[in-house]
Design a protein around this motif. Sequence first.
Motif, PDB file in Angstrom:
ATOM      1  N   ARG A 330       0.803  -1.218   0.000  1.00  0.00           N
ATOM      2  CA  ARG A 330       0.000   0.000   0.000  1.00  0.00           C
ATOM      3  C   ARG A 330       0.841   1.276   0.000  1.00  0.00           C
ATOM      4  O   ARG A 330       0.350   2.349   0.309  1.00  0.00           O
ATOM      5  CB  ARG A 330      -0.947   0.000   1.220  1.00  0.00           C
ATOM      6  N   GLY A 331       2.106   1.156  -0.360  1.00  0.00           N
ATOM      7  CA  GLY A 331       2.941   2.348  -0.454  1.00  0.00           C
ATOM      8  C   GLY A 331       3.554   2.726   0.876  1.00  0.00           C
ATOM      9  O   GLY A 331       3.425   2.020   1.874  1.00  0.00           O
ATOM     10  N   VAL A 332       4.222   3.877   0.899  1.00  0.00           N
ATOM     11  CA  VAL A 332       4.916   4.336   2.095  1.00  0.00           C
ATOM     12  C   VAL A 332       4.477   5.755   2.430  1.00  0.00           C
ATOM     13  O   VAL A 332       3.932   6.478   1.591  1.00  0.00           O
ATOM     14  CB  VAL A 332       6.451   4.273   1.911  1.00  0.00           C
ATOM     15  N   GLU A 333       4.734   6.141   3.654  1.00  0.00           N
ATOM     16  CA  GLU A 333       4.280   7.433   4.148  1.00  0.00           C
ATOM     17  C   GLU A 333       4.878   8.577   3.326  1.00  0.00           C
ATOM     18  O   GLU A 333       6.023   8.502   2.885  1.00  0.00           O
ATOM     19  CB  GLU A 333       4.688   7.585   5.615  1.00  0.00           C
ATOM     20  N   HIS A 334       4.086   9.626   3.138  1.00  0.00           N
ATOM     21  CA  HIS A 334       4.480  10.856   2.443  1.00  0.00           C
ATOM     22  C   HIS A 334       4.577  10.700   0.931  1.00  0.00           C
ATOM     23  O   HIS A 334       5.117  11.570   0.253  1.00  0.00           O
ATOM     24  CB  HIS A 334       5.809  11.414   2.993  1.00  0.00           C
ATOM     25  N   ARG A 335       4.046   9.601   0.389  1.00  0.00           N
ATOM     26  CA  ARG A 335       4.046   9.384  -1.050  1.00  0.00           C
ATOM     27  C   ARG A 335       2.633   9.028  -1.484  1.00  0.00           C
ATOM     28  O   ARG A 335       2.207   7.889  -1.320  1.00  0.00           O
ATOM     29  CB  ARG A 335       5.037   8.285  -1.435  1.00  0.00           C
ATOM     30  N   TYR A 348      -4.469  14.600   0.428  1.00  0.00           N
ATOM     31  CA  TYR A 348      -3.380  13.655   0.164  1.00  0.00           C
ATOM     32  C   TYR A 348      -2.032  14.314   0.447  1.00  0.00           C
ATOM     33  O   TYR A 348      -1.779  15.459   0.057  1.00  0.00           O
ATOM     34  CB  TYR A 348      -3.412  13.179  -1.294  1.00  0.00           C
ATOM     35  N   ASN A 349      -1.156  13.543   1.093  1.00  0.00           N
ATOM     36  CA  ASN A 349       0.183  13.994   1.466  1.00  0.00           C
ATOM     37  C   ASN A 349       1.213  13.367   0.543  1.00  0.00           C
ATOM     38  O   ASN A 349       1.433  12.158   0.572  1.00  0.00           O
ATOM     39  CB  ASN A 349       0.466  13.602   2.918  1.00  0.00           C
ATOM     40  N   ASN A 350       1.851  14.187  -0.292  1.00  0.00           N
ATOM     41  CA  ASN A 350       2.956  13.717  -1.127  1.00  0.00           C
ATOM     42  C   ASN A 350       4.165  14.628  -0.901  1.00  0.00           C
ATOM     43  O   ASN A 350       4.761  15.153  -1.830  1.00  0.00           O
ATOM     44  CB  ASN A 350       2.546  13.716  -2.600  1.00  0.00           C
ATOM     45  N   SER A 351       4.517  14.789   0.374  1.00  0.00           N
ATOM     46  CA  SER A 351       5.619  15.678   0.733  1.00  0.00           C
ATOM     47  C   SER A 351       6.935  15.246   0.110  1.00  0.00           C
ATOM     48  O   SER A 351       7.848  16.053  -0.062  1.00  0.00           O
ATOM     49  CB  SER A 351       5.773  15.740   2.258  1.00  0.00           C
ATOM     50  N   LYS A 352       7.043  13.967  -0.261  1.00  0.00           N
ATOM     51  CA  LYS A 352       8.267  13.465  -0.876  1.00  0.00           C
ATOM     52  C   LYS A 352       8.439  13.962  -2.312  1.00  0.00           C
ATOM     53  O   LYS A 352       9.503  13.750  -2.917  1.00  0.00           O
ATOM     54  CB  LYS A 352       8.270  11.927  -0.851  1.00  0.00           C
ATOM     55  N   ALA A 353       7.427  14.646  -2.863  1.00  0.00           N
ATOM     56  CA  ALA A 353       7.579  15.238  -4.204  1.00  0.00           C
ATOM     57  C   ALA A 353       8.487  16.457  -4.083  1.00  0.00           C
ATOM     58  O   ALA A 353       8.025  17.595  -3.986  1.00  0.00           O
ATOM     59  CB  ALA A 353       6.228  15.618  -4.770  1.00  0.00           C
ATOM     60  N   TYR A 464      11.423  16.371   4.684  1.00  0.00           N
ATOM     61  CA  TYR A 464      10.109  16.279   4.048  1.00  0.00           C
ATOM     62  C   TYR A 464       9.149  15.523   4.955  1.00  0.00           C
ATOM     63  O   TYR A 464       7.924  15.729   4.892  1.00  0.00           O
ATOM     64  CB  TYR A 464      10.204  15.620   2.675  1.00  0.00           C
ATOM     65  N   GLU A 465       9.674  14.624   5.824  1.00  0.00           N
ATOM     66  CA  GLU A 465       8.810  13.890   6.740  1.00  0.00           C
ATOM     67  C   GLU A 465       8.124  14.836   7.723  1.00  0.00           C
ATOM     68  O   GLU A 465       6.926  14.697   7.997  1.00  0.00           O
ATOM     69  CB  GLU A 465       9.612  12.833   7.516  1.00  0.00           C
ATOM     70  N   ILE A 466       8.888  15.794   8.261  1.00  0.00           N
ATOM     71  CA  ILE A 466       8.293  16.761   9.191  1.00  0.00           C
ATOM     72  C   ILE A 466       7.247  17.592   8.462  1.00  0.00           C
ATOM     73  O   ILE A 466       6.145  17.827   8.974  1.00  0.00           O
ATOM     74  CB  ILE A 466       9.386  17.649   9.805  1.00  0.00           C
ATOM     75  N   ARG A 467       7.579  18.036   7.250  1.00  0.00           N
ATOM     76  CA  ARG A 467       6.628  18.812   6.453  1.00  0.00           C
ATOM     77  C   ARG A 467       5.338  18.021   6.228  1.00  0.00           C
ATOM     78  O   ARG A 467       4.225  18.547   6.406  1.00  0.00           O
ATOM     79  CB  ARG A 467       7.262  19.192   5.119  1.00  0.00           C
ATOM     80  N   GLY A 468       5.458  16.768   5.847  1.00  0.00           N
ATOM     81  CA  GLY A 468       4.282  15.947   5.601  1.00  0.00           C
ATOM     82  C   GLY A 468       3.462  15.704   6.854  1.00  0.00           C
ATOM     83  O   GLY A 468       2.222  15.706   6.816  1.00  0.00           O
ATOM     84  N   SER A 469       4.133  15.503   7.969  1.00  0.00           N
ATOM     85  CA  SER A 469       3.420  15.253   9.221  1.00  0.00           C
ATOM     86  C   SER A 469       2.614  16.475   9.658  1.00  0.00           C
ATOM     87  O   SER A 469       1.471  16.345  10.131  1.00  0.00           O
ATOM     88  CB  SER A 469       4.412  14.856  10.327  1.00  0.00           C
ATOM     89  N   ILE A 470       3.187  17.664   9.488  1.00  0.00           N
ATOM     90  CA  ILE A 470       2.463  18.883   9.846  1.00  0.00           C
ATOM     91  C   ILE A 470       1.268  19.082   8.910  1.00  0.00           C
ATOM     92  O   ILE A 470       0.185  19.501   9.336  1.00  0.00           O
ATOM     93  CB  ILE A 470       3.402  20.094   9.825  1.00  0.00           C
ATOM     94  N   PHE A 471       1.458  18.771   7.626  1.00  0.00           N
ATOM     95  CA  PHE A 471       0.326  18.837   6.690  1.00  0.00           C
ATOM     96  C   PHE A 471      -0.800  17.923   7.162  1.00  0.00           C
ATOM     97  O   PHE A 471      -1.980  18.320   7.179  1.00  0.00           O
ATOM     98  CB  PHE A 471       0.786  18.450   5.289  1.00  0.00           C
ATOM     99  N   LYS A 472      -0.463  16.693   7.538  1.00  0.00           N
ATOM    100  CA  LYS A 472      -1.492  15.749   7.968  1.00  0.00           C
ATOM    101  C   LYS A 472      -2.212  16.248   9.219  1.00  0.00           C
ATOM    102  O   LYS A 472      -3.443  16.171   9.311  1.00  0.00           O
ATOM    103  CB  LYS A 472      -0.862  14.367   8.197  1.00  0.00           C
ATOM    104  N   GLN A 473      -1.445  16.724  10.188  1.00  0.00           N
ATOM    105  CA  GLN A 473      -2.064  17.263  11.403  1.00  0.00           C
ATOM    106  C   GLN A 473      -2.995  18.420  11.068  1.00  0.00           C
ATOM    107  O   GLN A 473      -4.116  18.520  11.607  1.00  0.00           O
ATOM    108  CB  GLN A 473      -0.980  17.740  12.364  1.00  0.00           C
ATOM    109  N   SER A 474      -2.541  19.283  10.166  1.00  0.00           N
ATOM    110  CA  SER A 474      -3.339  20.453   9.797  1.00  0.00           C
ATOM    111  C   SER A 474      -4.651  20.044   9.124  1.00  0.00           C
ATOM    112  O   SER A 474      -5.708  20.635   9.367  1.00  0.00           O
ATOM    113  CB  SER A 474      -2.530  21.362   8.865  1.00  0.00           C
ATOM    114  N   ALA A 475      -4.575  19.040   8.257  1.00  0.00           N
ATOM    115  CA  ALA A 475      -5.784  18.567   7.575  1.00  0.00           C
ATOM    116  C   ALA A 475      -6.759  17.946   8.579  1.00  0.00           C
ATOM    117  O   ALA A 475      -7.979  18.200   8.520  1.00  0.00           O
ATOM    118  CB  ALA A 475      -5.407  17.543   6.496  1.00  0.00           C
ATOM    119  N   HIS A 476      -6.243  17.137   9.482  1.00  0.00           N
ATOM    120  CA  HIS A 476      -7.106  16.509  10.491  1.00  0.00           C
ATOM    121  C   HIS A 476      -7.758  17.542  11.395  1.00  0.00           C
ATOM    122  O   HIS A 476      -8.869  17.316  11.918  1.00  0.00           O
ATOM    123  CB  HIS A 476      -6.307  15.508  11.318  1.00  0.00           C
TER     124      HIS A 476
END
Length: 478
Positions: A330-335, A348-353, A464-476
Amino acid sequence: MKHPSLYKDQKVIVLGLARSGVSVAKLFHKLGANVTVNDMKDRQSSPEADELDALGVSVICGSHPDDLIGPDTALVVKNPGIPYTSPPVKQAVDLGIEVVTEVEVASLLSPAPIIGITGSNGKTTTTTWIGEMLEAAGLKPMVAGNIGTPLCEAAQVAEPDNWIVAELSSFQLKGTTNFRPRIALLLNIAETHLDYHGDMEDYSASKAKLFANQTKDDTAVLNADDPFCRDLMQGGQLKARIIPFSTTQELDYGLCVTPPYPASLTEPEGDAARRIVWRDLEGGERDIFPVAELGIPGRHNAANAMAAIAACLAAGASAASLAEPLREFRGVEHRLEYVCERAGVAYYNNSKATNPTATIIALRSFAPRIVLIAGGLDRGSDYMELLPHFRDQVKAVVTLGETRGKIAAVASKAGLAAVKIVEPEEDAESTLRLAVQEAAALAEPGDTVLLAPACASWDMFKSYEIRGSIFKQSAHNL
């Protein structure tokens, strides 16, 4: 470099106190070298220093002393992210002292063969997928490198019947001389990391070092749709057995999707009838897997799947053993990670882009009702390759970071009426939270809010992991 055991009683300098640096320092200390570890961070920001001090390893924090590197230095092992313009690295090079990364050290130490995976996009997905496929095939993988265990740690505990599966960056590969992966994968090349490499020539050459020491007994897996990969395959430099893969061509040999995807990224796609097939040199064909049943969607993941299949078949896995991990992964986090739905809008979080090509791939994975959040570290790109995809697939763009003005200008040229530039707030986290709120205000039920920055995170966040995690928290928290 020499085998690590041959540096006994010699001076070895380790630059960088990250996890891999600690691992390298412990290794050389155990083998009897005189190890000094140096990091520009101050002592309070370097908790790893106490662990090394307790072992008797010399640790210098807060500066690069002028006398750190000298004629008596036998080897410098640097953190991959430290540039070659750094004073101690330049000093070592000027003195003719070898400068390597952990990859070189681990490869000389490991009793297990290594599968090395590199490319501008898709490395982590492909590396993780290979690990799961080899596990299903009973081939005892150890996933290491940029994800998982540091390579030096893996190399010290590996057995000859293991496979070390290593995600490798251009930074790591640039610092190698003898590294020889038994199976080497180059997924693609896109313009990125030019602030480190200076130009595409150095970046591409660093990636190509993956194949430099391979022999006819090894395997090289390359993307036949990528111009740089094609040049490598046709140039006669590769000594290993080559396995090509393609999503857009009917290959006579290798892995391909049939019927192929259209070459243009703007034409309609669809996976229902497509299958991954293997064609051998004798003209035989084997049906491997239906594209529609892959656990993660998109033509780029069909390419990642084929690269992973090629590596696993070369390692001795049976095609039958690969079916379940191909279907269940099922893929990996931030992708392309699904986060949540709010008021009928999917997030959707694609911080790894972290480059424009990765953002284009992400945009192609959704219906053209996208509110895009983009921007970050400015590495000199003009981002004009995003223009047709903004025009055809994006309804609104929210920009932030150093490149906020550049990306907003491209969105305006694409004719988007909804373009919002988020100026820096008191801290990076607040800025990204505001960007998510602005995107939510622009989105309507049925839309997708996508974080796909097209830039590295380091202007605002440590990763990018920190960036993606903050995005997810913000969306939630909307």
